[in-house]
Design a protein around this motif. Structure first.
Motif, PDB file in Angstrom:
ATOM      1  N   VAL A 204       0.845  -1.204   0.000  1.00 25.72           N
ATOM      2  CA  VAL A 204       0.000   0.000   0.000  1.00 25.72           C
ATOM      3  C   VAL A 204       0.879   1.253   0.000  1.00 25.72           C
ATOM      4  N   GLU A 205       1.934   1.199   0.791  1.00 33.82           N
ATOM      5  CA  GLU A 205       2.829   2.360   0.903  1.00 33.82           C
ATOM      6  C   GLU A 205       3.482   2.688  -0.448  1.00 33.82           C
ATOM      7  N   TYR A 206       3.983   1.653  -1.127  1.00 37.06           N
ATOM      8  CA  TYR A 206       4.624   1.869  -2.430  1.00 37.06           C
ATOM      9  C   TYR A 206       3.624   2.443  -3.430  1.00 37.06           C
ATOM     10  N   TYR A 207       2.389   1.933  -3.339  1.00 42.16           N
ATOM     11  CA  TYR A 207       1.368   2.430  -4.260  1.00 42.16           C
ATOM     12  C   TYR A 207       1.137   3.923  -4.025  1.00 42.16           C
ATOM     13  N   ASN A 208       1.015   4.283  -2.745  1.00 39.73           N
ATOM     14  CA  ASN A 208       0.770   5.693  -2.405  1.00 39.73           C
ATOM     15  C   ASN A 208       1.966   6.572  -2.735  1.00 39.73           C
ATOM     16  N   ALA A 209       3.147   6.091  -2.314  1.00 39.19           N
ATOM     17  CA  ALA A 209       4.334   6.949  -2.411  1.00 39.19           C
ATOM     18  C   ALA A 209       4.917   6.986  -3.816  1.00 39.19           C
ATOM     19  N   ILE A 210       4.836   5.872  -4.519  1.00 38.59           N
ATOM     20  CA  ILE A 210       5.473   5.836  -5.837  1.00 38.59           C
ATOM     21  C   ILE A 210       4.466   6.005  -6.972  1.00 38.59           C
ATOM     22  N   THR A 211       3.541   5.060  -7.062  1.00 35.04           N
ATOM     23  CA  THR A 211       2.609   5.119  -8.200  1.00 35.04           C
ATOM     24  C   THR A 211       1.842   6.441  -8.217  1.00 35.04           C
ATOM     25  N   PHE A 375      -7.207   5.793 -11.168  1.00 32.67           N
ATOM     26  CA  PHE A 375      -6.128   6.382 -11.982  1.00 32.67           C
ATOM     27  C   PHE A 375      -5.003   5.384 -12.277  1.00 32.67           C
ATOM     28  N   ARG A 376      -5.191   4.164 -11.812  1.00 28.42           N
ATOM     29  CA  ARG A 376      -4.148   3.156 -12.054  1.00 28.42           C
ATOM     30  C   ARG A 376      -4.064   2.825 -13.536  1.00 28.42           C
ATOM     31  N   ASP A 377      -2.851   2.781 -14.054  1.00 23.98           N
ATOM     32  CA  ASP A 377      -2.672   2.366 -15.455  1.00 23.98           C
ATOM     33  C   ASP A 377      -2.967   0.881 -15.570  1.00 23.98           C
ATOM     34  N   ARG A 378      -2.425   0.175 -14.600  1.00 22.76           N
ATOM     35  CA  ARG A 378      -2.535  -1.279 -14.636  1.00 22.76           C
ATOM     36  C   ARG A 378      -2.183  -1.744 -13.235  1.00 22.76           C
ATOM     37  N   SER A 379      -2.734  -2.866 -12.879  1.00 23.51           N
ATOM     38  CA  SER A 379      -2.465  -3.344 -11.527  1.00 23.51           C
ATOM     39  C   SER A 379      -1.935  -4.767 -11.575  1.00 23.51           C
ATOM     40  N   HIS A 380      -0.959  -5.059 -10.694  1.00 27.34           N
ATOM     41  CA  HIS A 380      -0.491  -6.432 -10.590  1.00 27.34           C
ATOM     42  C   HIS A 380      -1.193  -7.118  -9.426  1.00 27.34           C
ATOM     43  N   SER A 381      -2.026  -6.372  -8.718  1.00 28.30           N
ATOM     44  CA  SER A 381      -2.726  -6.945  -7.566  1.00 28.30           C
ATOM     45  C   SER A 381      -4.116  -6.342  -7.501  1.00 28.30           C
ATOM     46  N   SER A 382      -5.048  -7.100  -6.915  1.00 24.33           N
ATOM     47  CA  SER A 382      -6.413  -6.593  -6.855  1.00 24.33           C
ATOM     48  C   SER A 382      -6.524  -5.564  -5.737  1.00 24.33           C
TER      49      SER A 382
END
Lengths: 437, 473
Positions: A204-211, A375-382
């Motif tokens: 979750v953190e990587y998604y928030n901080a990076i993506t 806003f996700r381009d693509r997800s590797h996880s649900s």
């Protein structure tokens, strides 16, 4: 006992006026909600608009990239990474962009990495395999690879990461979309997010901080860390600044060095990379202490000139460093002030304020996570996998990581502990400390 | 014992002593190989070692036992510094006055030769093994030791066997020795390992460190330097300045002062001057000096060189005659054993006495069989013979029989056919065989001869066979 707390809390809520709300939760409203929800949401909308309007420009940039077909050097420095190499080079051979040379540097491994590397080089899966018998540290490994690279662009990878089939292509396109781009960061996400609670929280953190976070900072022109796991650079630019300096924190350092040279740094959200994150809290603490110390070492010491008004002053560099410093260091300590005020002046209401804060952050996390998922381009996880864990994020981010950050900052400010980190060989750290690098 | 009598002849000098005739050879030109048969031993005057080697090779390499088994002595004042040559000859005398000292050796050799029975070896390998073990027996030699030899294409010579092969085909020696060992004629001990070119089986290889990318040996090497303060890493060349011979960091301009303190040399790097590829591990290639192929050492053929020791079975095979090997050709479909052929011939002659009919026996001879078989090896050799028999069988009647006299001579019967027609059939058959060779074994020159003998019921069968094969043996 719990009934009493609930009763008390409901009474508190019923008597809460807007003025009280602002008085008790100013920290959340002014800093957290404004910066991490409102600003990000607006910028995300703007990035989507830009994405639509620049579709043609992107198509022509892609065409230009393939027409020019420049040689791209992929640098993979590391120690004891042999076990990951075959999988990595295999994933690279699947890339849509083919004109690449793979340079692996073995920085004094003491396992079977040399044998694996030589074998892959012999089999033609690696173009150049270089080994330093004596460990010199991450920067020296990357610099050796850089010295023998021949490409127009340099991509730095970590051996234990894997990449989408079009990741190399997508990380190169920003160089062709606008002039003056010196470096592009890839979108790093967590591969082992299902391994344990700590990896899920990091997911979750990587998604928030990076993506999300880097999409926003890139749009605002203040993007400041090209991740070492996946970063692309113009070869002439990175060579002109002498490559990487001694770490830890060399990813952020080199990004600042490129920015200071006047080049733009961009984030490629569609260049996906998966990495394995620490799978225990103990390992995570060790990693974060190292990362957080580097913020003090590089932002406050080595690159403090970006705050000074001088000939080379650039407003965006200033904002980039300021935003980083303010939100991570200043607000980190400001939070303790907030906590002290609450405990001192609002002691009877502290539990109610604490509960409200937890609820506010949790609600914001849910809304943000669900809304931003659009806003996700693509997800590797649900997305749904993470929903159950979101309440833990308040404790993880608000308490656990804050505590780690605080310790790291104090260690670095008062004791310069980063120079004693065994992540780097002592022979190099001793010089870095002496030269205040 | 008396005085040695010297007779000068066109073909060298004959020296008679104590009832023995010694052929004294001074020049290669003066050697008529057939003439050797008429003498008890050969003495070669050692002026030039090269020509001595040639003469000895022609004698020992011959296929006729009464030539290759003949004792050879060198006439030389000094010892011969050539182990292979020494192994092939039987002794040395300083001058011709010392002929008397050879008599005992010659007589011993003659006695040993008389012990031997020569069976017709069918396969080429069996012929070579026979030659080798009979020579060992007459020389009273129990072991066959490899000798490091610069003139050998495999760098080692087994003189008594290697002498039968040209330098380019010498690798076949190892296969023949393997067969002899598998037949139980020898036991072996490990001596060394050699590597042979995978193209031509030569061991004359030049090993070189080469660029892994382009295989060029034109490379330069440099130390890698790691400058600790700034983390710059590069070859020493990067650190050299134009003013003095000190080293300065190209990234931070600091002077390098103390190895281990402000810099170190963690590795060495090589750069190919041909393709500019940089690498740390050379490939090792072997360039064949015989055929020029340049390959990675991993592609070389590895062979073990052994010392061989004659077993009891080997000694016995030398005396009683060694006919076949397990790789032999008597199992070739469509042929019968030579003994059976002889029996059938005997009955045919008896039959002709009653019928006054016209029958023939014919022979097809491969004139250059030694050369051909040494090039082919045993498996292909067998394939070749199978093809030949198949063609012959399809051109004769089913009542006629085929057999091998040796691996180079095929014998067949043509009963109740006029001699003229038999000759015509044989002529056509040889033409077909030549066409078969040309289409199947390209680049292989096989020379055939044939002969037809009409059966005469007044003569015994042995006489017919001798008449048929006299020119071919």
């Amino acid at each position: 006992m719990i009934d009493k707390i609930i009763d008390n809390y409901l009474r508190f809520l019923s008597t809460l006026t807007p003025a009280d709300f602002l008085e008790f939760f100013w920290f959340f409203l002014i800093f957290e909600f404004f910066r991490y929800f409102l600003v990000e949401f607006i910028v995300l909308i703007l990035t989507e608009v830009k994405k639509v309007t620049s579709r043609k420009q992107r198509a022509s940039a892609s065409a230009e990239l393939f027409f020019e077909n420049p040689l791209v050097s992929i640098l993979i420095p590391g120690k004891n990474e042999g076990k990951h190499l075959y999988k990595l080079v295999n994933s690279l051979s699947e890339q849509t962009y083919k004109n690449i040379e793979i340079i692996v540097v073995d920085d004094g491994s003491d396992d079977d990495t040399p044998a694996i590397g030589r074998m892959l080089e012999k089999a033609g899966l690696i173009d150049v395999f270089l080994r330093n018998e004596v460990r010199g540290g991450k920067a020296s490994g990357a610099n050796l690879a850089l010295r023998y690279s021949k490409g127009k662009y340099i991509i730095h990878l970590d051996a234990d990461c894997s990449y989408d089939f079009d990741a190399i292509e997508n990380i190169l396109i920003p160089f062709y979309m606008e002039l003056g781009v010196g470096g592009v960061g890839g979108n790093v996400n967590v591969r082992n997010y299902k391994h344990s609670l700590v990896t899920t929280l990091q997911g979750v953190e990587y998604y928030n901080a990076i993506t999300i976070g880097r999409k926003v900072t890139s749009y605002l022109g203040i993007y400041r860390v090209i991740s070492g796991a996946f970063g692309a650079f113009r070869a002439d630019v990175i060579k002109s600044i002498g490559g990487w300096d001694i770490g830890p924190g060399l990813d952020g350092d080199i990004t600042v060095k490129i920015r200071k040279k006047g080049y733009k740094i961009r984030f490629a959200a569609d260049a996906h990379c998966l990495t394995s994150v620490p799978n225990t809290f103990k390992k995570l603490v060790k990693q974060r202490l190292r990362w957080d110390k580097s913020l003090i070492r590089f932002r406050l010491r080595k690159h403090n000139d970006v705050f000074k008004v001088q000939a080379s002053f650039r407003l965006l560099d200033f904002f980039s460093a300021f935003e980083n410093f303010f939100y991570n260091v200043v607000l980190n300590f400001k939070w303790y002030i907030y906590l002290t005020i609450m405990l001192t002046f609002y002691r009877p209401l502290f539990i109610n304020v604490f509960i409200t804060n937890v609820l506010l952050y949790t609600i914001m996390n849910y809304i943000k996570f669900l809304l931003f998922s659009l806003f996700r381009d693509r997800s590797h996880s649900s997305v749904s996998y993470f929903l159950i864990y979101l309440p833990c994020m308040v404790l993880y981010f608000g308490l656990f990581l804050r505590a780690v950050r605080t310790i790291a900052y104090l260690q670095e400010i008062f004791f310069k502990m980063s120079y004693k980190d065994t992540w780097n060989p002592r022979k190099t750290s001793i010089h870095a400390e002496y030269l205040r690098l | 014992m008396g005085q040695a009598i010297h007779h000068s002849e066109n073909r060298g000098t004959r020296i008679e002593y104590a009832g023995h005739s010694f052929l004294h050879i001074k020049h290669l030109e003066s050697l008529n190989i057939e003439d050797v048969k008429n003498h008890s031993a050969v003495i070669i005057e050692t002026r030039d070692l090269d020509y001595v080697r040639m003469i000895v090779s022609r004698i020992r390499g011959n296929i006729a036992p009464d030539i290759y088994l003949k004792p050879i002595f060198l006439q030389s004042r000094n010892s011969i510094n050539d182990l292979v040559l020494e192994n092939l000859v039987d002794g040395r005398i300083s001058n011709l006055d010392k002929v008397a000292s050879l008599v005992e050796l010659v007589e011993e050799n003659l006695n040993r030769v008389q012990d031997l029975t020569f069976a017709n070896s069918i396969s080429f390998e069996a012929q070579m093994i026979t030659k080798m073990i009979t020579l060992m027996y007459t020389k009273d030699q129990k072991s066959l030791l490899p000798i490091p030899y610069i003139y050998s294409s495999i760098n080692f010579a087994y003189p008594l066997l290697s002498v039968n092969f040209s330098e380019t085909d010498e690798h076949a020696v190892l296969n023949i020795l393997d067969i002899a060992e598998s037949e139980g004629l020898f036991r072996s001990e490990y001596y060394d390992r050699i590597y042979l070119c995978n193209q031509c089986s030569s061991s004359h290889l030049s090993y070189r460190e080469v660029c892994p990318k382009c295989s060029s040996s034109n490379t330069k090497s440099d130390d890698i330097i790691h400058h600790f303060p700034c983390g710059y890493v590069g070859p020493m060349q990067d650190f050299k300045n134009e003013i003095d011979d000190k080293l300065d960091c190209p990234k931070c301009n600091k002077r390098l002062r103390h190895i281990g303190v402000d810099y170190d040399k963690p590795s060495v790097i090589h750069e190919c001057k041909n393709c500019s590829h940089t690498f740390q591990d050379f490939f090792v290639n072997a360039k064949c000096l015989s055929c020029g192929s340049d390959r990675s050492v991993e592609q070389l053929k590895s062979k073990i060189i052994k010392s061989y020791f004659l077993t009891k079975k080997g000694e016995s095979a030398a005396i009683k005659g060694f006919v076949t090997t397990t790789k032999d050709i008597d199992e070739i479909f469509g042929t019968i054993k030579f003994d059976t052929f002889k029996t059938m011939l005997k009955y045919e002659i008896e039959r002709l006495k009653q019928t006054e009919g016209s029958s023939n026996i014919c022979a097809i001879y491969i004139r250059n069989s030694s050369l051909v078989y040494s090039k082919l090896g045993s498996t292909l050799q067998k394939g070749l013979l199978k093809d030949l028999i198949s063609v012959i069988r399809s051109n004769i009647r089913s009542s006629d029989v085929i057999s091998f006299v040796s691996s180079s001579t095929i014998i067949l019967s043509m009963n109740e056919i006029p001699n003229k027609i038999s000759n015509k059939i044989m002529g056509n058959m040889v033409r077909l065989l030549e066409e078969l060779i040309a289409s199947t074994f390209k680049k292989l020159d096989v020379q055939f001869e044939y002969k037809v003998v009409a059966l005469d019921h007044h003569k015994p069968y042995e006489e017919h066979i001798t008449e048929l094969t006299i020119d071919f043996i």
